[in-house]
Scaffold this motif. Structure first.
Motif, PDB file in Angstrom:
ATOM      1  N   GLY A  79       0.829  -0.790   0.088  1.00  0.00           N
ATOM      2  CA  GLY A  79      -0.053  -0.309   0.321  1.00  0.00           C
ATOM      3  C   GLY A  79       0.731   1.144  -0.034  1.00  0.00           C
ATOM      4  O   GLY A  79       0.593   2.255  -0.794  1.00  0.00           O
ATOM      5  N   HIS A  80       2.210   1.315   0.706  1.00  0.00           N
ATOM      6  CA  HIS A  80       2.986   2.483   1.101  1.00  0.00           C
ATOM      7  C   HIS A  80       3.704   2.860  -0.599  1.00  0.00           C
ATOM      8  O   HIS A  80       3.520   3.498  -1.188  1.00  0.00           O
ATOM      9  CB  HIS A  80       3.641   2.053   2.024  1.00  0.00           C
ATOM     10  CG  HIS A  80       2.591   2.700   3.498  1.00  0.00           C
ATOM     11  ND1 HIS A  80       4.083   2.071   4.585  1.00  0.00           N
ATOM     12  CD2 HIS A  80       1.903   3.018   3.724  1.00  0.00           C
ATOM     13  CE1 HIS A  80       2.829   2.585   5.452  1.00  0.00           C
ATOM     14  NE2 HIS A  80       1.669   2.685   5.126  1.00  0.00           N
ATOM     15  N   GLY A 108       2.509   2.104  -3.367  1.00  0.00           N
ATOM     16  CA  GLY A 108       1.162   2.419  -3.979  1.00  0.00           C
ATOM     17  C   GLY A 108       0.922   3.687  -4.192  1.00  0.00           C
ATOM     18  O   GLY A 108       1.511   4.939  -5.286  1.00  0.00           O
ATOM     19  N   LEU A 109       1.264   4.723  -2.416  1.00  0.00           N
ATOM     20  CA  LEU A 109       0.542   6.224  -2.679  1.00  0.00           C
ATOM     21  C   LEU A 109       2.616   6.133  -3.133  1.00  0.00           C
ATOM     22  O   LEU A 109       2.576   8.025  -2.901  1.00  0.00           O
ATOM     23  CB  LEU A 109       0.872   6.126  -1.081  1.00  0.00           C
ATOM     24  CG  LEU A 109      -0.528   5.257  -0.862  1.00  0.00           C
ATOM     25  CD1 LEU A 109      -1.010   4.957   1.022  1.00  0.00           C
ATOM     26  CD2 LEU A 109      -1.747   6.358  -1.447  1.00  0.00           C
ATOM     27  N   LEU A 114       2.079   6.987  -6.255  1.00  0.00           N
ATOM     28  CA  LEU A 114       1.101   8.343  -6.020  1.00  0.00           C
ATOM     29  C   LEU A 114       1.702   9.400  -7.250  1.00  0.00           C
ATOM     30  O   LEU A 114       1.667  10.868  -7.343  1.00  0.00           O
ATOM     31  CB  LEU A 114      -0.229   7.696  -5.844  1.00  0.00           C
ATOM     32  CG  LEU A 114      -1.132   9.118  -5.806  1.00  0.00           C
ATOM     33  CD1 LEU A 114      -1.670   8.882  -7.897  1.00  0.00           C
ATOM     34  CD2 LEU A 114      -2.149   9.035  -5.001  1.00  0.00           C
ATOM     35  N   GLY A 115       2.592   9.582  -5.091  1.00  0.00           N
ATOM     36  CA  GLY A 115       2.961  11.306  -5.138  1.00  0.00           C
ATOM     37  C   GLY A 115       4.178  11.501  -6.316  1.00  0.00           C
ATOM     38  O   GLY A 115       4.434  12.712  -6.609  1.00  0.00           O
ATOM     39  N   VAL A 156       4.085  14.017   0.253  1.00  0.00           N
ATOM     40  CA  VAL A 156       3.103  11.734  -0.368  1.00  0.00           C
ATOM     41  C   VAL A 156       4.896  11.263  -0.359  1.00  0.00           C
ATOM     42  O   VAL A 156       4.032  10.273   0.695  1.00  0.00           O
ATOM     43  CB  VAL A 156       2.328  13.053  -1.285  1.00  0.00           C
ATOM     44  CG1 VAL A 156       1.469  10.909  -1.237  1.00  0.00           C
ATOM     45  CG2 VAL A 156       0.732  13.200  -1.164  1.00  0.00           C
ATOM     46  N   ALA A 157       5.455  11.304  -1.090  1.00  0.00           N
ATOM     47  CA  ALA A 157       5.667  10.483  -1.609  1.00  0.00           C
ATOM     48  C   ALA A 157       6.891  10.160  -0.646  1.00  0.00           C
ATOM     49  O   ALA A 157       7.584   8.601  -0.119  1.00  0.00           O
ATOM     50  CB  ALA A 157       6.820  11.079  -3.107  1.00  0.00           C
ATOM     51  N   PHE A 181       5.564   8.466   2.631  1.00  0.00           N
ATOM     52  CA  PHE A 181       5.022   6.830   2.345  1.00  0.00           C
ATOM     53  C   PHE A 181       6.899   6.155   2.330  1.00  0.00           C
ATOM     54  O   PHE A 181       6.257   5.190   2.005  1.00  0.00           O
ATOM     55  CB  PHE A 181       3.876   6.501   1.212  1.00  0.00           C
ATOM     56  CG  PHE A 181       2.629   7.141   1.354  1.00  0.00           C
ATOM     57  CD1 PHE A 181       1.877   6.171   2.973  1.00  0.00           C
ATOM     58  CD2 PHE A 181       2.482   8.175   1.710  1.00  0.00           C
ATOM     59  CE1 PHE A 181       0.962   6.896   2.606  1.00  0.00           C
ATOM     60  CE2 PHE A 181       0.919   8.621   2.118  1.00  0.00           C
ATOM     61  CZ  PHE A 181      -0.116   8.215   3.037  1.00  0.00           C
ATOM     62  N   CYS A 209       5.213  -2.391  -5.881  1.00  0.00           N
ATOM     63  CA  CYS A 209       3.634  -2.205  -5.008  1.00  0.00           C
ATOM     64  C   CYS A 209       3.553  -3.258  -5.556  1.00  0.00           C
ATOM     65  O   CYS A 209       2.288  -4.445  -4.120  1.00  0.00           O
ATOM     66  CB  CYS A 209       2.593  -1.106  -5.825  1.00  0.00           C
ATOM     67  SG  CYS A 209       1.135  -1.510  -4.704  1.00  0.00           S
TER      68      CYS A 209
END
Length: 400
Positions: free
Chosen positions: A74-75, A77-78, A81-82, A101-102, A105, A171
């Protein structure tokens, strides 16, 4: 824990931490493209570091409550995203948000370390931690080399996009390739966070944390300040040439991956003391930068070897001492790491402006001496405690 699992976790660590440091070689083009003044571009790196610091306190302890395999996936994946948001950012605030965000996580690194410790047999814990944490060093130093090369060919956004793709792939791979690590405790999130505060009163945790502060402040002093004298007289090296010194750092750090085996043999404390002495000695060679590049390379290799050896030994000690809350212990320990790195990075530029390379050299050596002093004091206190307990045990035996 097979070789494939160790390698996967090392790559996870390398990619996640690279996202935090990827901006260092490309700050100028990022600022120009996004309209950020030159004197404020440092916030691109600071944003990721601030997110990382928050993640250490708020996210890493979740590993003591939840399945760490799912957390890692999960981390990641985030993180992806970041990084993707940063790569596509049309304006500065979007990039800053993506980097926060990057960075937040990216503490998946500490979850991966705690995961490795929890699924390792006691006799193999140090070896596995040595391999997994080598990915962190590869990510920190490798990001300086790879990011600069990608940016030169395809622009600064390409480095963040490439890291986002890698994080997304990891991920998926982590979710399906790693075995579950389900927590069976009944503690709640608030209790785990409170236990983090309690750790700061524990002698073992506090001493290893203070060693980490001085250790990574010394590390940050070198890597944040070295480019300044190398770019000036008499060397006048280009950014690409300066980046190649990262290879020397990688060689030293990867050479210390074996230090985990020494910890498995019961020598973690001795390894820490020897490595800190080497760290102090490395600054004698690094201080000769003004007239000798070979001595600088030697100093870089020794310094990074020492830093990695101590870092692995610290985590081995903490995951052994706090086996029931490894994620919380590692997260708290890394707070010292982050604060030390930030101190070294900010202090070295000011000292260089005031005193030339002699200023950072003295600072780096003083910080190494501080770490050695904490280790010596903690070792002496531990031996006194052991003798006192042994004496009490003999007295009790005599009574009975």
């Amino acid at each position: 824990m097979g070789w494939g699992t160790r390698l996967l976790l090392a790559v996870v660590c390398g990619v996640a931490v690279a996202g935090v440091y990827a901006g260092q070689p490309v700050l100028e083009p990022m600022g120009h493209d996004l309209g950020v003044p030159r004197d404020s571009v440092g916030w691109f790196v600071a944003a990721g570091q601030l997110g990382y610091l928050a993640g250490l306190v708020l996210l890493v302890p979740l590993g003591d409550l939840l399945d760490r395999r799912r957390l890692i996936a999960g981390h990641l994946g985030l993180v992806a995203l970041g990084l993707a948001a940063t790569a596509a950012a049309p304006v500065a605030w979007t990039a800053f948000a993506g980097l926060v965000v990057a960075g937040g996580f990216a503490v998946v690194v500490q979850t991966a370390v705690a995961y490795a410790a929890s699924i390792s047999p006691p006799g193999e814990r140090g070896r596995n931690l040595g391999v997994v944490t080598s990915g962190v060093v590869v990510g920190i130093l490798g990001a300086r080399i790879v990011t600069g090369g990608l940016a030169e060919v395809w622009g600064w956004r390409s480095s963040y996009l490439a890291l986002a793709v890698l994080a997304a792939a990891l991920c998926v791979l982590s979710f399906f390739a790693l075995p579950p690590d389900i927590r069976t405790g009944t503690a709640r999130y608030g209790q785990v966070i409170r236990s983090l505060g309690e750790l700061f009163t524990q002698p073992t945790f506090l001493s290893r944390g203070l060693i980490a502060f001085f250790l990574f402040a010394s590390f940050g002093t070198l890597w944040s300040g070295m480019a300044l004298p190398l770019a000036g007289e008499p060397w006048q090296l280009s950014e690409a040439q300066i980046g190649l010194f990262g290879i020397a750092g990688l060689a030293g750090a990867l050479g210390a991956a074996r230090s985990g085996r020494w910890g498995d043999a019961g020598h973690a404390n001795r390894v820490t003391g020897i490595a800190l002495a080497l760290l102090l000695g490395s600054w004698l060679a690094i201080g000769q930068l003004g007239w000798s590049l070979p001595l600088l390379v030697l100093g870089v290799v020794v310094l990074d070897f020492a830093v990695q050896a101590v870092h692995v030994s610290n985590q081995h000690v903490l995951t052994t001492a706090y086996a029931d809350r490894t994620s919380t212990a590692i997260g708290g320990y890394m707070v010292f790491y982050s604060l030390g790195s930030a101190f070294g990075a900010t202090a070295t530029t000011s000292l260089f402006d005031a005193a030339g390379w002699a200023g950072p050299t003295v600072l780096g050596a003083a910080l190494a001496l501080g770490a050695l002093g904490v280790w010596a004091l903690a070792s002496h206190t531990s031996k006194r405690r052991e003798r006192r307990l042994a004496g009490l045990a003999r007295e009790c035996a005599g009574i009975h």
